[in-house]
Write a protein that holds these residues in place. Structure first.
Motif, mmCIF file in Angstrom:
data_model
loop_
_atom_site.group_PDB
_atom_site.id
_atom_site.type_symbol
_atom_site.label_atom_id
_atom_site.label_comp_id
_atom_site.label_asym_id
_atom_site.label_seq_id
_atom_site.Cartn_x
_atom_site.Cartn_y
_atom_site.Cartn_z
ATOM 1 N N CYS A 334 17.072 20.061 -0.948
ATOM 2 C CA CYS A 334 17.379 21.213 -0.100
ATOM 3 C C CYS A 334 17.900 20.686 1.229
ATOM 4 O O CYS A 334 17.156 20.044 1.988
ATOM 5 C CB CYS A 334 16.145 22.083 0.108
ATOM 6 S SG CYS A 334 16.479 23.593 1.050
ATOM 7 N N THR A 335 19.193 20.943 1.518
ATOM 8 C CA THR A 335 19.798 20.405 2.725
ATOM 9 C C THR A 335 21.045 21.208 3.064
ATOM 10 O O THR A 335 21.514 22.026 2.267
ATOM 11 C CB THR A 335 20.168 18.917 2.526
ATOM 12 O OG1 THR A 335 20.627 18.369 3.754
ATOM 13 C CG2 THR A 335 21.242 18.758 1.473
ATOM 14 N N ALA A 336 21.592 20.970 4.236
ATOM 15 C CA ALA A 336 22.835 21.638 4.625
ATOM 16 C C ALA A 336 23.960 21.176 3.711
ATOM 17 O O ALA A 336 24.111 19.975 3.442
ATOM 18 C CB ALA A 336 23.160 21.316 6.082
ATOM 19 N N ASP A 337 24.730 22.121 3.225
ATOM 20 C CA ASP A 337 25.820 21.783 2.309
ATOM 21 C C ASP A 337 26.957 21.103 3.075
ATOM 22 O O ASP A 337 27.194 21.384 4.257
ATOM 23 C CB ASP A 337 26.332 23.049 1.623
ATOM 24 C CG ASP A 337 27.312 22.725 0.502
ATOM 25 O OD1 ASP A 337 27.137 21.667 -0.143
ATOM 26 O OD2 ASP A 337 28.257 23.514 0.293
ATOM 27 N N THR A 363 24.483 26.942 -3.983
ATOM 28 C CA THR A 363 24.762 26.945 -2.550
ATOM 29 C C THR A 363 24.678 28.368 -2.033
ATOM 30 O O THR A 363 25.318 29.266 -2.590
ATOM 31 C CB THR A 363 26.154 26.377 -2.260
ATOM 32 O OG1 THR A 363 26.284 25.094 -2.866
ATOM 33 C CG2 THR A 363 26.379 26.240 -0.763
ATOM 34 N N THR A 364 23.885 28.582 -0.988
ATOM 35 C CA THR A 364 23.740 29.905 -0.396
ATOM 36 C C THR A 364 23.758 29.794 1.120
ATOM 37 O O THR A 364 22.949 29.064 1.694
ATOM 38 C CB THR A 364 22.419 30.565 -0.832
ATOM 39 O OG1 THR A 364 22.360 30.594 -2.269
ATOM 40 C CG2 THR A 364 22.328 31.989 -0.310
ATOM 41 N N GLY A 366 25.540 28.268 3.250
ATOM 42 C CA GLY A 366 25.672 26.937 3.823
ATOM 43 C C GLY A 366 24.550 25.977 3.508
ATOM 44 O O GLY A 366 24.539 24.844 3.999
ATOM 45 N N THR A 367 23.583 26.415 2.694
ATOM 46 C CA THR A 367 22.463 25.544 2.304
ATOM 47 C C THR A 367 22.554 25.227 0.819
ATOM 48 O O THR A 367 22.707 26.130 -0.009
ATOM 49 C CB THR A 367 21.116 26.206 2.611
ATOM 50 O OG1 THR A 367 21.017 26.455 4.006
ATOM 51 C CG2 THR A 367 19.960 25.308 2.177
ATOM 52 N N PHE A 369 20.835 23.958 -2.580
ATOM 53 C CA PHE A 369 19.543 23.799 -3.245
ATOM 54 C C PHE A 369 19.814 23.308 -4.655
ATOM 55 O O PHE A 369 20.342 24.043 -5.491
ATOM 56 C CB PHE A 369 18.762 25.110 -3.277
ATOM 57 C CG PHE A 369 17.404 24.957 -3.936
ATOM 58 C CD1 PHE A 369 16.386 24.290 -3.279
ATOM 59 C CD2 PHE A 369 17.174 25.452 -5.200
ATOM 60 C CE1 PHE A 369 15.144 24.124 -3.879
ATOM 61 C CE2 PHE A 369 15.939 25.296 -5.816
ATOM 62 C CZ PHE A 369 14.922 24.625 -5.147
ATOM 63 N N GLU A 398 14.304 15.872 2.518
ATOM 64 C CA GLU A 398 15.311 16.673 1.828
ATOM 65 C C GLU A 398 15.174 16.608 0.305
ATOM 66 O O GLU A 398 15.406 17.588 -0.395
ATOM 67 C CB GLU A 398 16.713 16.214 2.239
ATOM 68 C CG GLU A 398 17.005 16.430 3.717
ATOM 69 C CD GLU A 398 18.364 15.900 4.124
ATOM 70 O OE1 GLU A 398 18.899 15.040 3.390
ATOM 71 O OE2 GLU A 398 18.891 16.333 5.165
#
Length: 444
Positions: A334-337, A363-364, A366-367, A369, A398
């Motif tokens: 789980c991190t910033a895309d 991706t949701t 900008g994140t 998963f 992450e």
């Protein structure tokens, strides 16, 4: 003139009422009850018989990540009554009113709705021979071709891989529609999938619209005939036991296996795509075991009529259960895309000798998963020290090791006690009912 106007108004009123009646007759009636059963939410769906509608109902429950603990499906003439005992992933009754309302609305309109969750994206379909590092190579090619991976699902089974990857152009953020660019993507991916020994069976295709993602993965694996190949990994808990018997005008199919989420969807999906209609069924779970019984016919009303077909059904249902079996360590990222993120992560896996057996990428806002199931190169459990090294390289906060959702919370004794109550009374043994009715009709 006045009389004619009145007659026209009455005729329109009659037609309006007739259309409403037809709509009501063809619209599933849905009842969601939280009061009958102490441990599960009861979902009842009464609908007209239509090939594939049972799959649509189960698909709605599956997409909400609900676990079906028990189910009773029965046909009466041209109508079906489906009763599902469902819980959330923690084994609890449903309490979120928004989820209940969405489920009620979706189940009540399954005849009329057919929407895609991936509009505005380009779908890439890939099948071929699985190998360590293959996924890393695929995502590296996509990053190099300026394709931003928004969603993806990857399954492996019996040495084969099937993947649906949803991408958009990195620069414009639009779906990829240029024919020359599409040809380049297909050619590069096909070369990666071929490797050194998969010249014939590696396939790639690009489309702007697909069916339900997990149903499509089943179809791709089925078309690739993964069910005929030798297993590469030995499943924990053993392979599913499938039997097919002939009873009067029905074929009785029984599946005994380890319980897990989405199990009912996988089995019903395969039966539907093999052109079988489920007339009656019971599903029951005790502890971590599941028992599924289906009474089926072909779409033309005939039962399974040859030994070769019977064996094929057994192999296909075993494969349907095994495809989603989660072997290996579950890692959640789980991190910033960012562009090329998936390519970087999967390259790290490959460089450390880890193999991805299944993956779900999303991706949701900008994140990113992402969920990966990992083994070593030989299909054995990954070494704990290697997992730690990989997490340190990607980011300990992450990338985390996660257990599977705890969907088993009750002992077999509590299951038996519930079966003696009101909720259990709803789920009588369908096998006994059907056999008794067939006997009374003189068909057995």
């Amino acid at each position: 003139m006045q009389m004619q106007r009145v007659e026209n108004m009455e005729r329109h009123a009659f037609l309006d009422e007739y259309e409403k009646l037809v709509f009501r007759m063809n619209t599933p009636r849905v009842v969601i009850d939280n009061g009958v059963c102490p441990t599960a939410t009861i979902v009842k769906v009464d609908h007209a018989r239509k090939h594939g509608i049972l799959l649509e109902a189960v698909q709605i429950l599956t997409d909400l990540n609900l676990s079906v603990k028990k189910a009773h499906i029965s046909s009466d003439g041209k109508w079906f009554m489906d009763v599902f005992h469902v819980t959330d992933q923690n084994g609890k009754k449903l309490t979120d009113e928004s989820v209940i309302s969405y489920m009620e609305q979706s189940l009540g309109t399954i005849h009329y709705t057919s929407t895609s969750d991936y509009t505005g994206l380009t779908a890439l379909e890939l099948t071929g021979t699985d190998r360590v590092g293959l996924l890393s190579e695929v995502f590296a090619v996509l990053a190099n071709l300026q394709c931003n991976v928004v969603e993806a699902k990857v399954w492996t089974h019996n040495g084969r891989i099937a993947s649906l990857i949803y991408v958009k152009d990195c620069n414009s953020g639009s779906p990829i529609e240029d024919s020359q660019q599409i040809d380049t993507i297909e050619a590069r991916l096909r070369n990666v999938l071929k490797g050194d020994n998969d010249i014939r069976s590696a396939k790639t295709s690009v489309s702007l619209a697909v069916t339900h993602t997990e149903r499509r993965l089943h179809q791709m694996m089925f078309a690739d005939r993964d069910y005929e190949r030798e297993p590469v990994l030995q499943l924990n808990g053993g392979s599913p036991v499938v039997t097919v018997q002939h009873w009067a005008d029905y074929s009785a199919v029984n599946v005994e296996c380890k319980d897990r989420t989405k199990l009912l969807f996988d089995v019903v999906c395969t039966l539907t795509d093999m052109e079988y209609v489920v007339y009656h069924a019971t599903i029951d779970t005790t502890g971590d075991r599941a028992s599924l019984e289906f009474w089926i016919r072909h779409t033309d009303g005939t039962p399974i009529n040859s030994e070769a077909e019977r064996q094929r059904v057994i192999l296909c249902l075993q494969a349907a259960v095994e495809r989603r079996a989660s072997e290996g360590v579950r890692l959640e990222l789980c991190t910033a895309d960012r562009p090329g993120l998936v390519a970087e992560v999967t390259r790290t896996f490959r460089e450390n000798g880890l193999n991805v057996t299944r993956a779900e990428i999303s991706t949701t806002l900008g994140t990113a998963f992402n969920v990966f199931y990992m083994t070593d190169a030989a299909g054995n459990p990954a070494d704990a020290k290697i997992i730690v090294a990989v997490r340190q390289r990607i980011g300990l906060s992450e990338l985390q090791v996660k257990e599977l959702p705890l969907i088993y919370h009750r002992s077999p004794e509590s299951e038996e006690e519930e079966a003696g109550g009101v909720a259990g009374a709803v789920l009588l043994s369908l096998g006994s009912i059907v056999k008794r009715n067939l006997y009374n009709l003189g068909l057995i």
